[in-house]
Design a protein around this motif. Structure first.
Motif, mmCIF file in Angstrom:
data_model
loop_
_atom_site.group_PDB
_atom_site.id
_atom_site.type_symbol
_atom_site.label_atom_id
_atom_site.label_comp_id
_atom_site.label_asym_id
_atom_site.label_seq_id
_atom_site.Cartn_x
_atom_site.Cartn_y
_atom_site.Cartn_z
ATOM 1 N N HIS A 37 0.846 -1.200 0.000
ATOM 2 C CA HIS A 37 0.000 0.000 0.000
ATOM 3 C C HIS A 37 0.880 1.248 0.000
ATOM 4 C CE1 HIS A 37 -3.375 -2.567 1.762
ATOM 5 N NE2 HIS A 37 -3.923 -1.994 0.720
ATOM 6 N N ASP A 54 5.868 -0.897 11.658
ATOM 7 C CA ASP A 54 5.470 -2.298 11.807
ATOM 8 C C ASP A 54 6.141 -2.861 13.044
ATOM 9 O OD1 ASP A 54 4.058 -4.330 9.500
ATOM 10 O OD2 ASP A 54 4.992 -5.280 11.257
ATOM 11 N N PHE A 81 1.786 0.061 16.639
ATOM 12 C CA PHE A 81 0.994 1.252 16.284
ATOM 13 C C PHE A 81 0.415 1.991 17.481
ATOM 14 C CE2 PHE A 81 -2.260 -1.998 14.419
ATOM 15 C CZ PHE A 81 -2.930 -2.167 15.631
ATOM 16 N N ASP A 103 -3.992 -1.542 8.036
ATOM 17 C CA ASP A 103 -4.359 -2.752 7.291
ATOM 18 C C ASP A 103 -4.096 -3.894 8.269
ATOM 19 O OD1 ASP A 103 -4.816 -4.702 5.389
ATOM 20 O OD2 ASP A 103 -2.908 -4.404 4.350
HETATM 21 C C1 LIG Z 1 -1.982 -7.158 6.532
HETATM 22 S S1 LIG Z 1 -0.337 -6.785 6.887
HETATM 23 C C2 LIG Z 1 -0.099 -5.224 6.099
HETATM 24 C C3 LIG Z 1 0.295 -5.358 4.661
HETATM 25 C C4 LIG Z 1 0.632 -4.046 4.008
HETATM 26 N N1 LIG Z 1 -0.491 -3.156 3.930
HETATM 27 C C5 LIG Z 1 1.232 -4.265 2.634
HETATM 28 O O1 LIG Z 1 0.733 -3.673 1.662
HETATM 29 O O2 LIG Z 1 2.201 -5.038 2.509
HETATM 30 C C6 LIG Z 1 -0.409 -6.310 8.551
HETATM 31 C C7 LIG Z 1 0.917 -5.890 9.136
HETATM 32 O O3 LIG Z 1 0.623 -5.205 10.356
HETATM 33 C C8 LIG Z 1 1.591 -5.527 11.293
HETATM 34 N N2 LIG Z 1 0.995 -5.262 12.599
HETATM 35 C C9 LIG Z 1 -0.017 -5.917 13.196
HETATM 36 N N3 LIG Z 1 -0.303 -5.363 14.382
HETATM 37 C C10 LIG Z 1 0.528 -4.301 14.528
HETATM 38 C C11 LIG Z 1 0.718 -3.323 15.548
HETATM 39 N N4 LIG Z 1 0.005 -3.345 16.674
HETATM 40 N N5 LIG Z 1 1.646 -2.368 15.357
HETATM 41 C C12 LIG Z 1 2.389 -2.353 14.203
HETATM 42 N N6 LIG Z 1 2.285 -3.278 13.237
HETATM 43 C C13 LIG Z 1 1.361 -4.237 13.385
HETATM 44 C C14 LIG Z 1 1.937 -6.966 11.019
HETATM 45 O O4 LIG Z 1 3.209 -7.288 11.523
HETATM 46 C C15 LIG Z 1 1.849 -7.033 9.499
HETATM 47 O O5 LIG Z 1 3.113 -6.819 8.922
#
Ligand SMILES: C[S@@+](CC[C@H](N)C(=O)[O-])C[C@H]1O[C@@H](n2cnc3c(N)ncnc32)[C@H](O)[C@@H]1O
Length: 337
Positions: A37, A54, A81, A103
Motif C-alpha cells: 500500500h 510495523d 501502532f 491494514d
Molecule cells: C496485513 S499486513 C499489512 C500489509 C501491508 N499493507 C502491505 O501492503 O504489505 C499487517 C501488518 O501489520 C503488522 N501489525 C499488526 N499489528 C501491529 C501493531 N500493533 N503495530 C504495528 N504493526 C502491526 C503486522 O506485523 C503485518 O506486517
C-alpha cells in the motif's frame, strides 16, 4: 524483489483514492507490512511523504528495501501502532498529517514463514508473535492457560464453533508444542459432522490465538484515537479489517470521534461542549470488488472504513459519491488464509 513472496495488498485503488485526495503532508502507514500500500500511495501522489510502522522486524526490513526507491519521501520504523503519536512527534514534528492507514492482521508473508507458527498448514513451533522480542507465545497460552480461559478466548476472538469441546481436547492433548499438534487436538475436539464442514476447523482457533498473543484488539482503539487526533483538517483515516471483532472496534472508534469524544451519558443530551471531530465517509463498510476477491481470497473478508477529520475542513466533504457501501454479502468472523 529477488523472488520473495510478498503480501498482496487489498483494495489498493480504494486506499489510494481515499488517502491521496487529502491536503499535502505526511501519510502514516501504521501497518506497513511489505510496503505494498505504501508504495502505491507514494507512486500515486508526489504531494505526500510516508512514514511506515510495523512491529515485525522482518516486515520493517522488507518495507525498507521496497521503499528505498522513494528516497527521503519514505521512512520505516520498527514500532507498534500504539506508539503512533510518539513516532509522528519524533519523525514529523509540526508537519500536517494527511492520512493514516491501518491494514490489520497478519500478512501473507508472515503466514507463509516457516518457523513462525501462524499457519495451520505449516508445521512449526507454536509461536505466533509478530514481534519475536515480545514475551507471550501461543505455546504458553495453549499449554498453561486454564481450560475455561481457552474456551472464552476461542469464543471472543474466533467465534469458534464447539469452542468448549475444543478447549477440553486441547487441554487433554497437553503438551501441544507444534502447529500440526494443535490441529490434531482441535480435530479431536470436534464432532465428526463438524470436521467434514467446509473451511478448515483450525482456522478460527489459530485466528483467536494470534489475536490474543499479539493483543490485537486491545491495542487498536488507542492507536485509532492517536491517528484521528494527529490528523490535520481534511486528513483521512482508512482502516481495513478482516474479522467482525476488529470491524466493531473501528465502527465504535469512528462513532466516538464523530461525537467529538463526548463524555456525557449516552441517553442524555450533550452538555460537555464536544464538537464533532470526524465525518465517516461511507455508511457501511466498503467491500472488495468481485474480481479482486477472485484473484486474492484474502480480499473476501476485507472491510474498509474511511473517515475524514473535520474542524476547518480542507474541502467540503460532499464529494463522497464513490463511498456508497456495497451490497455483496460478507463472511463474518473469519479470516482467509
Ligand atoms: C496485513 S499486513 C499489512 C500489509 C501491508 N499493507 C502491505 O501492503 O504489505 C499487517 C501488518 O501489520 C503488522 N501489525 C499488526 N499489528 C501491529 C501493531 N500493533 N503495530 C504495528 N504493526 C502491526 C503486522 O506485523 C503485518 O506486517
Amino acid at each position: 524483489m529477488n523472488g520473495e513472496l510478498l503480501h498482496a495488498p487489498v483494495m489498493v485503488g480504494e486506499i489510494v483514492e481515499a488517502l491521496c485526495d487529502t491536503p499535502q503532508g505526511v501519510i502514516v502507514d501504521a501497518t506497513v507490512g511489505d510496503g505494498g500500500h505504501a508504495a502505491a500511495l507514494l507512486e500515486a501522489s508526489s504531494r505526500h511523504r510516508l512514514i511506515g510502522l510495523d512491529r515485525d522486524p522482518e516486515a520493517v526490513a522488507v518495507a525498507r528495501r521496497r521503499l528505498a526507491a522513494f528516497g527521503a519521501r519514505a521512512g520505516v520504523v520498527h514500532a507498534r501502532f500504539d506508539r503512533l503519536g510518539e513516532v509522528l512527534a519524533e519523525l514529523a514534528p509540526g508537519e500536517p498529517v494527511s492520512g493514516a492507514l491501518f491494514d490489520l492482521g497478519v500478512s501473507t508473508r508472515q503466514l507463509a514463514a516457516k518457523g513462525r507458527g501462524f499457519s495451520y498448514r505449516i508445521d512449526a513451533p507454536l509461536d505466533m508473535r509478530m514481534d519475536p522480542s515480545e514475551a507471550l507465545t501461543a505455546a504458553e497460552i495453549v499449554n498453561e492457560w486454564p481450560e475455561a480461559e481457552l474456551a472464552s478466548l476461542f469464543a471472543e476472538h474466533g467465534e469458534v464453533r464447539f469452542g468448549r469441546r475444543v478447549a477440553k481436547a486441547v487441554v487433554a492433548a497437553r503438551p501441544v508444542t507444534t502447529t500440526l499438534g494443535l490441529v490434531a487436538a482441535v480435530s479431536a475436539g470436534l464432532p465428526a459432522g463438524a470436521r467434514r464442514r467446509s473451511g478448515h476447523p483450525a482456522t478460527r482457533v489459530f485466528q483467536a490465538l494470534r489475536v490474543t498473543v499479539n493483543g490485537e484488539l486491545r491495542l487498536l482503539p488507542g492507536a485509532l484515537d492517536q491517528a484521528m487526533a494527529a490528523l490535520a483538517a481534511g486528513g483521512r483515516v482508512a482502516v481495513l479489517s478482516y474479522h467482525s471483532g476488529e470491524d466493531r472496534i473501528v465502527k465504535q472508534s469512528f462513532t466516538r470521534a464523530e461525537a467529538g469524544w463526548c463524555s456525557c451519558p449516552s441517553r442524555l443530551p450533550c452538555v460537555c461542549g464536544a464538537v464533532p471531530a470526524l465525518a465517516v465517509l461511507n455508511r457501511g463498510a466498503r467491500l472488495a470488488r468481485g474480481e479482486e476477491v477472485e484473484a486474492n481470497p484474502r480480499a473476501s473478508s476485507a472491510r474498509l472504513r474511511v473517515a475524514e477529520r473535520l474542524d476547518a475542513p480542507w474541502r467540503a466533504t460532499g464529494a463522497q459519491s464513490s463511498w456508497a457501501p456495497e451490497e455483496r454479502g460478507e463472511r463474518d468472523g473469519e479470516e482467509v488464509e
